[in-house]
Design an enzyme around this catalytic site. Sequence first.
Site, PDB file in Angstrom:
ATOM      1  N   CYS A 100       0.861  -1.164   0.000  1.00 34.84           N
ATOM      2  CA  CYS A 100       0.000   0.000   0.000  1.00 34.84           C
ATOM      3  C   CYS A 100       0.905   1.223   0.000  1.00 34.84           C
ATOM      4  CB  CYS A 100      -0.859  -0.009   1.249  1.00 34.84           C
ATOM      5  SG  CYS A 100      -1.634  -1.613   1.519  1.00 34.84           S
ATOM      6  N   ARG A 141       0.877   1.835  -6.009  1.00 37.30           N
ATOM      7  CA  ARG A 141       1.093   0.793  -5.000  1.00 37.30           C
ATOM      8  C   ARG A 141      -0.194   0.054  -4.644  1.00 37.30           C
ATOM      9  NH1 ARG A 141       6.213   2.167  -2.631  1.00 37.30           N
ATOM     10  NH2 ARG A 141       5.893   0.725  -0.946  1.00 37.30           N
ATOM     11  N   TRP A 191      -3.677  -1.836  -1.312  1.00 35.08           N
ATOM     12  CA  TRP A 191      -3.765  -3.046  -2.131  1.00 35.08           C
ATOM     13  C   TRP A 191      -4.108  -4.155  -1.148  1.00 35.08           C
ATOM     14  CZ3 TRP A 191      -0.790  -7.692  -2.618  1.00 35.08           C
ATOM     15  CH2 TRP A 191      -1.148  -8.473  -3.730  1.00 35.08           C
ATOM     16  N   ASN A 244       1.487  -0.388   5.750  1.00 34.98           N
ATOM     17  CA  ASN A 244       1.851  -1.129   4.539  1.00 34.98           C
ATOM     18  C   ASN A 244       2.661  -2.334   4.992  1.00 34.98           C
ATOM     19  OD1 ASN A 244       2.675  -1.997   1.986  1.00 34.98           O
ATOM     20  ND2 ASN A 244       4.452  -0.644   2.012  1.00 34.98           N
ATOM     21  N   GLY A 245       2.278  -3.532   4.550  1.00 27.45           N
ATOM     22  CA  GLY A 245       3.023  -4.732   4.934  1.00 27.45           C
ATOM     23  C   GLY A 245       2.072  -5.815   5.397  1.00 27.45           C
ATOM     24  N   GLU A 278       6.296 -13.611 -21.551  1.00 33.17           N
ATOM     25  CA  GLU A 278       5.986 -12.201 -21.309  1.00 33.17           C
ATOM     26  C   GLU A 278       4.732 -11.781 -22.095  1.00 33.17           C
ATOM     27  OE1 GLU A 278       6.650 -10.041 -19.259  1.00 33.17           O
ATOM     28  OE2 GLU A 278       6.266  -8.105 -20.197  1.00 33.17           O
ATOM     29  N   LYS A 314       1.413 -10.311 -20.279  1.00 34.77           N
ATOM     30  CA  LYS A 314       0.827  -9.000 -20.619  1.00 34.77           C
ATOM     31  C   LYS A 314      -0.658  -9.147 -20.907  1.00 34.77           C
ATOM     32  CE  LYS A 314       3.006  -6.802 -19.476  1.00 34.77           C
ATOM     33  NZ  LYS A 314       4.288  -6.831 -18.895  1.00 34.77           N
ATOM     34  N   GLU A 357      -2.739  -9.966 -17.629  1.00 34.88           N
ATOM     35  CA  GLU A 357      -2.924  -8.951 -16.593  1.00 34.88           C
ATOM     36  C   GLU A 357      -3.814  -7.791 -17.005  1.00 34.88           C
ATOM     37  OE1 GLU A 357       1.638  -7.118 -16.855  1.00 34.88           O
ATOM     38  OE2 GLU A 357       0.661  -7.285 -14.923  1.00 34.88           O
ATOM     39  N   HIS A 385       3.963 -32.351 -25.432  1.00 34.18           N
ATOM     40  CA  HIS A 385       3.961 -33.111 -24.173  1.00 34.18           C
ATOM     41  C   HIS A 385       2.759 -32.763 -23.293  1.00 34.18           C
ATOM     42  CE1 HIS A 385       7.854 -34.754 -25.114  1.00 34.18           C
ATOM     43  NE2 HIS A 385       8.284 -33.540 -25.395  1.00 34.18           N
ATOM     44  N   LYS A 445       1.296  -1.831  -8.915  1.00 27.75           N
ATOM     45  CA  LYS A 445       2.555  -1.692  -9.639  1.00 27.75           C
ATOM     46  C   LYS A 445       3.727  -2.210  -8.824  1.00 27.75           C
ATOM     47  CE  LYS A 445       5.052   0.068 -13.052  1.00 27.75           C
ATOM     48  NZ  LYS A 445       5.058  -0.831 -14.225  1.00 27.75           N
TER      49      LYS A 445
HETATM   50  C1  AGP Z   1       4.524  -6.554 -14.996  1.00 23.25           C
HETATM   51  O1  AGP Z   1       3.685  -6.263 -16.053  1.00 23.25           O
HETATM   52  C2  AGP Z   1       3.891  -6.863 -13.761  1.00 23.25           C
HETATM   53  N1  AGP Z   1       2.954  -5.900 -13.375  1.00 23.25           N
HETATM   54  C3  AGP Z   1       4.700  -7.493 -12.640  1.00 23.25           C
HETATM   55  O2  AGP Z   1       4.877  -8.818 -13.029  1.00 23.25           O
HETATM   56  C4  AGP Z   1       6.073  -6.900 -12.259  1.00 23.25           C
HETATM   57  O3  AGP Z   1       6.982  -7.065 -13.297  1.00 23.25           O
HETATM   58  C5  AGP Z   1       6.581  -7.582 -10.983  1.00 23.25           C
HETATM   59  O4  AGP Z   1       5.686  -7.341  -9.940  1.00 23.25           O
HETATM   60  C6  AGP Z   1       7.974  -7.148 -10.586  1.00 23.25           C
HETATM   61  O5  AGP Z   1       8.028  -5.796 -10.300  1.00 23.25           O
HETATM   62  P1  AGP Z   1       9.407  -5.045 -10.150  1.00 23.25           P
HETATM   63  O6  AGP Z   1      10.077  -5.094 -11.487  1.00 23.25           O
HETATM   64  O7  AGP Z   1       9.060  -3.664  -9.727  1.00 23.25           O
HETATM   65  O8  AGP Z   1      10.221  -5.785  -9.129  1.00 23.25           O
END
Ligand code: AGP
Length: 609
Positions: free
Chosen positions: A2, A27, A74, A98-99, A482, A486, A489, A505, A604
């Site tokens: 958070c 956050r 969050w 936060n935590g 990747e 993308k 998410e 497989h 993020k």
């Molecule tokens: C990426 O699109 C994601 N939102 C997520 O996987 C991100 O890359 C991951 O949480 C790592 O974050 P960081 O690079 O800030 O450590």
Amino acid sequence: MCGIVGYIGNREAAPLLLESLKKLEYRGYDSAGIAVLSNGQVTIRRCQGKLANLEKILLQRPVRGKIGIGHTRWATHGKPSETNAHPHRAGEVVVVHNGIIENYLELKEHLLKRGARIESETDSEIVAHLVGEKIQKGMDFLTAVQKSLKQIHGSYALAFLNQKSPDRLIVAKNSTPIVVGWGEGESFVASDIPALLDYTRRVTFLEDGEVAEVTAEGFRILDEKGKTIRRPHKEITWDAVAARKGGYRHFMLKEIHEQPRALADTFRGRISLREGEVSLEGVHLKAGEVKQIKRIHLVACGTAWHAALVGKFMLEEIAKIPAEVDYGSEFRYRSPLIDSRSLLLLISQSGETADTLAAVDMGRAKKAKIISVCNVVDSSLARKSDGVLYTHAGPEISVASTKAFSTQLTALYLLAIGLGRLSGRLKRADAKRLLQDLMHLPHWVEEALRLEGEMEKLARELCGAADFLYLGRGINYPIALEGALKLKEISYIHAEGYPAGEMKHGPIALVDEKMPVVVLLPKDRYFQKTLGNLKEVESREGKVIVLTDEGSGPIGATAYRVLSVPKASHFLTPTVLTIPLQLLAYYIAVHRGTDVDQPRNLAKSVTVE
Ligand code: AGP
């Protein structure tokens, strides 16, 4: 993960807290709230959802006062709701957190037995009760906080406000960041520097186990034993560029388009084409140390973990150093064989990812050298590492990482060349050739961005699909992962990335005429093999979308679509192939009408385990 903020001084606290929280919304955005103290009364305004909701509430029901705390959440413990929104109050005390308080259930049970009325499902409210009950028994504010911290296990950045103490805030830190800002007759508290930069550039970071008593005149930091710590402030010289969409509909699209510039910024000033050398200034590794490294452990999460997978190919093939890749969340709980001849290479956009940060302590305990590839300057990871290679991608606002990923790939390429030269295992002539290739990268990416129109059209056709498969091989296999991440998410479509050769497989059982299968098919050493896998998918009637750097040729006859990216060198092809995948995910999300920049359930920066 958070965001928390605090203010004490002469200004109206509420608007300032709100503005600061806006800089921390990356956050988390499940709920938001502030608490402001005035005339011996704390007023709390909080609500479910984004800060925009809180802003509306504050317009309708403003709060006045010159001291306060705020939070953007969050959700971890307890669903997103107004009741679970911070700040939490217990008696005179109000807290934002936060935590994760790991022993909260046990503490809650004891508190309930003592008659506490606990309203939320959160672990955070427990902390307010622990402090509140001590104050009620006559303990002073600071001692009550210090004693309560001894009862809790877990990670926390905490800010407390006490109805009876209008002249101070108390903050505490363990494992998640908190920074205090110095002003003239005012002080600020935040999870992250950008929240403070509109008000001050003089900051002090708290370390684990520390508590600070913050007043308008300044603050006093105390260690776990209550001893006062003297720590000089740090002057922040960088700018948090006011992140604006610059005419783009979403930050994600803007950030996708920023990549040619961002990639050039990653290597600018770091390479000498004439000498075939890379300057690894800031990484602090000497030739003798590099020669001693027997293994590199790359540790990261999410998209950064995909960059690490590509990095492994680069480090082994270019620098000739064995490398292995771990998720931060796995690495911290296994027993990796690391020692003083290991190099820990941590990759993170934010530099605040808790699971990645945990590797630092493990590496320290084993005397490994710790280097990070990081985007956010002065982040926790950057400060804790022995050396940092900043990616210089600029602020990335969209939760879905785009330019941070491609610049991580570039930083890892630079690192592989630099380490290869330092160890003497990479010949100067080969380094020159690799660096010449790098000069073309921004142009190749620019060219790949021209596929935007076609990707938008394809997205319109495919946005109704329930599942996607992405296939790649070798250094491009992580790009399949990747691409799938993308899409997942931001569009909420189920997608999987798979090594093309593994299809037969198991996953091939999923393929039918409704399943789009994106195949990464550059003309590399695996071309014929991957082509074979593509044919396997086609024979099960899968909708094959090919991304290649060859003309469509014979592939085109049977594929649903063939899209061509510019031909790049081997190690840089992953970056070029990434671009259309980002655009495809983006436009599918747009067509599905999702919240592209702030997708559901995500944040993020993931500062909790
Ligand atoms: C990426 O699109 C994601 N939102 C997520 O996987 C991100 O890359 C991951 O949480 C790592 O974050 P960081 O690079 O800030 O450590």
